[in-house]
Scaffold this motif. Structure first.
Motif, PDB file in Angstrom:
ATOM      1  N   TYR A  96       0.931  -1.119  -0.522  1.00 40.76           N
ATOM      2  CA  TYR A  96       0.245  -0.274  -0.062  1.00 40.76           C
ATOM      3  C   TYR A  96       0.703   1.268   0.064  1.00 40.76           C
ATOM      4  N   ILE A  97       0.501   2.394  -1.154  1.00 40.41           N
ATOM      5  CA  ILE A  97       2.101   3.540  -1.555  1.00 40.41           C
ATOM      6  C   ILE A  97       0.416   4.459  -1.113  1.00 40.41           C
ATOM      7  N   PRO A  98       0.716   4.846   0.742  1.00 44.96           N
ATOM      8  CA  PRO A  98      -0.386   6.289   0.760  1.00 44.96           C
ATOM      9  C   PRO A  98      -0.068   7.080  -0.164  1.00 44.96           C
ATOM     10  N   SER A  99      -0.739   8.591  -0.613  1.00 45.12           N
ATOM     11  CA  SER A  99      -0.775   9.915  -1.153  1.00 45.12           C
ATOM     12  C   SER A  99      -1.731  10.853  -0.483  1.00 45.12           C
ATOM     13  N   GLN A 100      -1.610  12.063  -0.556  1.00 43.68           N
ATOM     14  CA  GLN A 100      -2.158  12.771  -0.041  1.00 43.68           C
ATOM     15  C   GLN A 100      -2.477  14.222  -0.808  1.00 43.68           C
ATOM     16  N   SER A 101      -2.444  13.051  -2.420  1.00 42.85           N
ATOM     17  CA  SER A 101      -3.396  14.265  -3.839  1.00 42.85           C
ATOM     18  C   SER A 101      -4.406  14.040  -3.632  1.00 42.85           C
ATOM     19  N   SER A 102      -4.863  13.474  -4.889  1.00 47.96           N
ATOM     20  CA  SER A 102      -6.893  12.754  -5.101  1.00 47.96           C
ATOM     21  C   SER A 102      -6.110  11.839  -6.142  1.00 47.96           C
ATOM     22  N   TYR A 103      -8.085  11.474  -5.473  1.00 51.51           N
ATOM     23  CA  TYR A 103      -8.030  10.432  -6.644  1.00 51.51           C
ATOM     24  C   TYR A 103      -7.947  11.022  -8.573  1.00 51.51           C
ATOM     25  N   GLU A 104      -8.215  12.197  -8.320  1.00 55.71           N
ATOM     26  CA  GLU A 104      -8.315  12.382  -9.825  1.00 55.71           C
ATOM     27  C   GLU A 104      -6.349  13.167 -10.733  1.00 55.71           C
ATOM     28  N   ILE A 105      -5.577  12.751  -8.928  1.00 59.15           N
ATOM     29  CA  ILE A 105      -4.067  13.407  -9.986  1.00 59.15           C
ATOM     30  C   ILE A 105      -4.046  11.851  -9.960  1.00 59.15           C
ATOM     31  N   LEU A 106      -4.078  10.599  -9.172  1.00 61.37           N
ATOM     32  CA  LEU A 106      -3.940   9.697  -9.262  1.00 61.37           C
ATOM     33  C   LEU A 106      -4.519   8.882 -10.424  1.00 61.37           C
ATOM     34  N   HIS A 107      -5.325   9.305 -10.860  1.00 56.70           N
ATOM     35  CA  HIS A 107      -6.390   8.705 -12.146  1.00 56.70           C
ATOM     36  C   HIS A 107      -5.433   9.152 -13.215  1.00 56.70           C
ATOM     37  N   ALA A 108      -4.800  10.712 -13.346  1.00 54.93           N
ATOM     38  CA  ALA A 108      -3.604  11.671 -14.320  1.00 54.93           C
ATOM     39  C   ALA A 108      -2.285  10.469 -14.043  1.00 54.93           C
ATOM     40  N   GLU A 109      -2.010  10.387 -13.294  1.00 54.71           N
ATOM     41  CA  GLU A 109      -0.487   9.852 -12.689  1.00 54.71           C
ATOM     42  C   GLU A 109      -0.405   8.590 -13.148  1.00 54.71           C
ATOM     43  N   LEU A 110      -1.167   7.660 -12.777  1.00 52.37           N
ATOM     44  CA  LEU A 110      -1.172   6.420 -13.722  1.00 52.37           C
ATOM     45  C   LEU A 110      -1.711   5.955 -15.150  1.00 52.37           C
ATOM     46  N   GLU A 111      -2.117   6.271 -15.191  1.00 50.82           N
ATOM     47  CA  GLU A 111      -2.952   6.775 -17.134  1.00 50.82           C
ATOM     48  C   GLU A 111      -1.425   6.730 -18.102  1.00 50.82           C
ATOM     49  N   GLN A 112      -0.018   7.155 -16.986  1.00 48.49           N
ATOM     50  CA  GLN A 112       0.714   7.582 -17.831  1.00 48.49           C
ATOM     51  C   GLN A 112       1.172   6.289 -17.471  1.00 48.49           C
ATOM     52  N   LEU A 113       1.566   5.368 -16.411  1.00 47.79           N
ATOM     53  CA  LEU A 113       2.273   4.293 -16.516  1.00 47.79           C
ATOM     54  C   LEU A 113       2.130   4.010 -14.969  1.00 47.79           C
TER      55      LEU A 113
END
Length: 849
Positions: free
Chosen positions: A412-429
């Protein structure tokens, strides 16, 4: 003798089967002790109350978040700055309430106040409080509600707030809810035709996506017998004086004989208020059937998924095609062809559509690997509605065991951002290799997580949007080496499966840049160093004289090169590469655009054994189904819901974030984060196309669509003429600096070779200078509307200042004549386009902090 043998055989067989049952029972009992169903949601839910309506549902966070990324909703405050909230407790005992008001980036605490007075019942809490007179009207802040519970937890709820008096929120809300209600009654809906823009852009073959361009019949649900199961959850996404963006989420039921199917519905509205009427600028309704494996979903070799969006679904199969995994409605399923097993591997939604917390869809699923043994690896990212990580945002990597029928969290890799940011980043890789190394993108860095040792390293950092490329499979990644993407002499090509790196060096005197991938083959181009030049604003031209296609083994498969022809970019679609080209002019040495050329690959894609397909079904329109490799015996079909494996300790991996020097620009549209950029011009161009906003990494507006006055002019800027000592560019730069209260001699700086961009960056304080070359004139009106001048560079070396506009004209300060005059909007747009649309301006960062 035979009788004794038979008796002995029966006895031994009985002993064998009893032993087998006992061992199996013990094994299963042990397995039950080590597995558990996902825990239900427990956090309370908060709604903001405006005009007696409960809107902007807020979901709890178990830890502090980065405020600049919590852009899910905005709540308007009136002149009295009063805030109303209601809390659905869901059985929790609340022991304390307070709130914070922070700057939009979260760095500055404006106010921290306990909420003492509230009304509480067994199920709810209602409160009203007043924000202190410490906020500026028209400026966005972050409101953080803090709720303490009996477990000693502090749960946080985030919404942006803005104090306004003339944003007409009630009128916009009334309009949207009236429009929504009328769509369920064709007679009442006749009133809506004046707002629709029905044309060929609307796809009337599907109810999966209905837009402002769809037909009246589609907007009013066609012949579908839909009925609402839940009232719409209203969220104010963006709010300004003229415009507002609102989202409605609800569920409907569609009766089909003696069966019913459920659908998640999301509606997006963008409206503009005027004194005469409200205009509908955009409308979109997304309809997604909730796949219910318990119903009769299979026939022949098809699994019916119903009305939904194919582009939002993912299907992945094992090498032999005997096991497949597919996503549907942010849930994950698998089907084993040989064993006739249909399994629901992951779902926050448990069938209780009245629990808004479990129905929330602020997470996504990525299928990472599927093997023939039925094992599946996948990642769940975004907001965790319930379970072990309830109220957190992060990336959870899971392993499903086909043999044990269990799901186990491996990291599990926690983040302090948001779903929208993670989605845009994981769509890249987002990729896992054969040695259990998980790769993903975050803030311009590629991270590699060893899922066995739970160690993490950054493979490369500081990536900019045009300096790297990823293949469609995510297996191959290439990036430029060096900080300057226009002066890179080396590419690094990496196979993430083997982690092998290959360096590709430019020839002496050349620079090199990646263009993309055709399958797993790299496409890159080379430009002569002397041809890579800056224009007068500092924007770069990178004309590539040669384009190559190379496989991962270093073999060059194709070379594209023509005398006098230069490539500036490419687009890849299926097996065709479109090359955007220039031709050098022998007389002037400049360039002119010529028609695109194409490179066609002879490779054919492997055809999958199982695939998604769209078919038309009478009144339902286009539906989506899975065509599997062999017929499904519905009588033998087994439905499974695996449990989650319990484990001791933590499997959390905390990233050591790389130091980042580049600014980042986030483009928000109706679908969330539509793109992340380091180039502000690219971000503004996309936002203008999508009618969205550009937000900086600190949470402030860089640009937004619309909300312009009818006219505006910076009256403090007067006409100033060139002199023998000062050219037009220096006059414009001096004028900008003087307007901001700074006196400098920029002619001297220009003579030393300094670029205008760098001069402004060095001398303007509290602002961010923006190179918006390539953007359109209408995008520049946003800055003029805020009394910020725009520098325009011309091909002949001269410069102008844009200082105002009205509905039909721009207002220009021209140092060549020393005068201020009006120029027609169309004439201005044509002139600036012919000169390359080279704009430089700035934003005042201290205005939102």
């Amino acid at each position: 003798m035979m009788k004794k043998f038979v008796l002995k055989f029966v006895y031994l067989a009985a002993v064998f089967f009893i032993t087998l049952l006992v061992v199996s029972g013990v094994a299963n009992q042990g397995n039950a002790d080590m597995t558990v169903e996902m825990a239900p949601a427990s956090f309370p839910m908060v709604h903001m109350v405006i005009g007696g309506r409960e809107i902007n549902g807020l979901y709890g966070h178990g830890q502090p978040m980065e405020c600049s990324f919590q852009r899910g909703s905005i709540t308007s405050l009136g002149a009295d700055r009063k805030v109303g909230i209601v809390i659905d407790k869901y059985g929790q005992r609340v022991t304390g309430l307070s709130f914070e008001v922070r700057s939009i980036d979260g760095e500055r605490l404006v106010e921290s106040t306990p909420i003492i007075s509230y009304q509480e019942t067994e199920e709810r809490i209602a409160a009203e409080f007043t924000v202190k007179d410490l906020i500026e009207a028209g400026t966005e802040y972050m409101l953080v509600l803090l709720l303490d519970n009996e477990r000693g937890e502090t749960i946080r709820y985030y919404t942006r707030i803005i104090q306004e008096e003339d944003y007409y929120l009630q009128e916009k809300l009334d309009y949207v809810l009236d429009f929504h209600g009328r769509t369920f009654d064709k007679e009442e809906a006749r009133e809506l035709t004046k707002y629709l823009e029905s044309n060929a852009e609307g796809d009337n073959t599907t109810f999966g996506r209905v837009t402002i361009h769809s037909s009246f019949q589609q907007v009013t649900w066609g012949e579908l017998a839909v009925s609402k199961l839940t009232e719409p959850e209203v969220t104010i996404k963006e709010l300004a004086a003229q415009t507002g963006s609102l989202e409605l989420s609800y569920m409907v039921k569609l009766d089909e004989g003696d069966r019913s199917s459920l659908y998640n519905i999301k509606e997006f509205y963008r409206v503009r208020y005027t004194a005469d009427r409200i205009y509908l600028l955009d409308f979109e309704r997304i309809m997604k059937q909730i796949f219910d494996e318990r119903e009769e979903v299979a026939a022949n070799n098809k699994i019916a998924l119903g009305i939904t969006l194919e582009e939002d679904m993912e299907l992945r199969e094992s090498d032999g095609g005997n096991v497949l995994a597919f996503t549907d409605g942010n849930r994950l399923f698998s089907y084993n062809v040989n064993d006739q097993k249909l399994s629901r591997l992951f779902s926050f939604y448990n069938g209780d559509y009245e629990d808004k917390r479990e129905c929330l869809q602020k997470h996504g699923i990525k299928i990472l690997d599927v093997d023939e043994a039925g094992n599946i690896q996948f990642a769940v990212y975004g907001y965790m509605n319930r379970g072990r990580h309830e109220g957190q945002v992060g990336i959870a990597v899971y392993h499903f065991s086909g043999l044990a029928n269990t799901v186990e969290e491996v990291a599990y890799i926690p983040s302090q951002s948001s779903y929208e940011i993670l989605h845009a980043e994981l769509e890249q890789l987002c990729y896992i290799n054969k040695t259990n190394i998980f790769f993903f993108m975050q803030k311009g860095a590629v991270y590699a997580v060893n899922l066995e040792s739970r160690s993490c390293e950054a493979m490369v950092s500081g990536l900019k949007e045009e300096s790297y490329r990823v293949s469609d499979s995510n297996r191959m990644v290439v990036w430029q080496q060096g900080d300057d993407r226009y002066a890179s002499e080396k590419l690094v090509l990496m196979n993430l499966n083997t982690r092998q790196r290959t360096e590709i060096a430019a020839e002496e005197g050349d620079y090199i840049a990646p263009l993309g991938f055709m399958g797993e083959d790299l496409i890159y181009g080379a430009a002569h160093a002397e041809d890579v030049v800056q224009d007068s604003t500092g924007s770069m031209l990178f004309p590539m004289y040669c384009v190559k296609i190379q496989n991962e083994n270093g073999q060059v498969l194709k070379t594209y090169q023509e005398d006098g022809i230069y490539v500036t970019g490419s687009g890849i679609e299926d097996n065709q590469i479109n090359l955007y080209r220039l031709q050098r002019l022998e007389t002037s040495g400049g360039y002119t655009e010529i028609e695109n050329d194409q490179i066609v690959s002879t490779k054919t894609e492997d055809r999958s054994s199982n695939r998604l397909e769209a078919v038309a079904i009478d009144k339902y329109g286009k539906i989506i189904q899975i065509a599997v490799k062999s017929n499904i015996d519905t009588r033998a079909l087994k439905l499974l819901v695996p449990k989650e494996v319990l484990f001791e300790g933590e499997r959390e991996i905390t990233l050591t974030e790389e130091e980042e020097e580049s600014c980042r620009y986030y483009v928000y549209g109706k679908n969330g984060v539509e793109g992340i950029f380091t180039d502000e011009g690219n971000a503004v161009s996309l936002a203008n196309k999508l009618a969205g906003e550009v937000i900086s990494e600190r949470g402030g507006f860089v640009w937004r669509k619309g909300n312009l006055r009818q006219k505006n002019q910076i009256m403090a800027i007067k006409g100033t003429a060139v002199t023998e000592e000062k050219n037009s560019l220096a006059v414009c730069l001096d004028t900008i600096l003087q307007y901001e209260g700074i006196m400098r001699n920029t002619e001297y700086m220009l003579d030393r070779g300094e670029m205008p961009l760098h001069i402004l960056e060095e001398h303007l304080e509290g602002v961010r200078v923006l190179d918006l070359s390539g953007c359109s004139l209408d995008a520049m009106l946003y800055y003029l509307n805020q009394d910020i001048p725009v520098l325009v560079s011309l091909n002949d070396g001269n410069a102008l200042l844009l200082i105002g506009f009205n509905e039909v004209n721009t207002v220009v300060m021209n140092p060549q004549t020393g005068t201020i005059y009006k120029m027609g909007m169309n004439d201005s747009a044509q002139m600036f386009q012919e000169n390359g649309n080279r704009f430089v301006t700035y934003m005042r960062e201290d205005s939102f902090l």
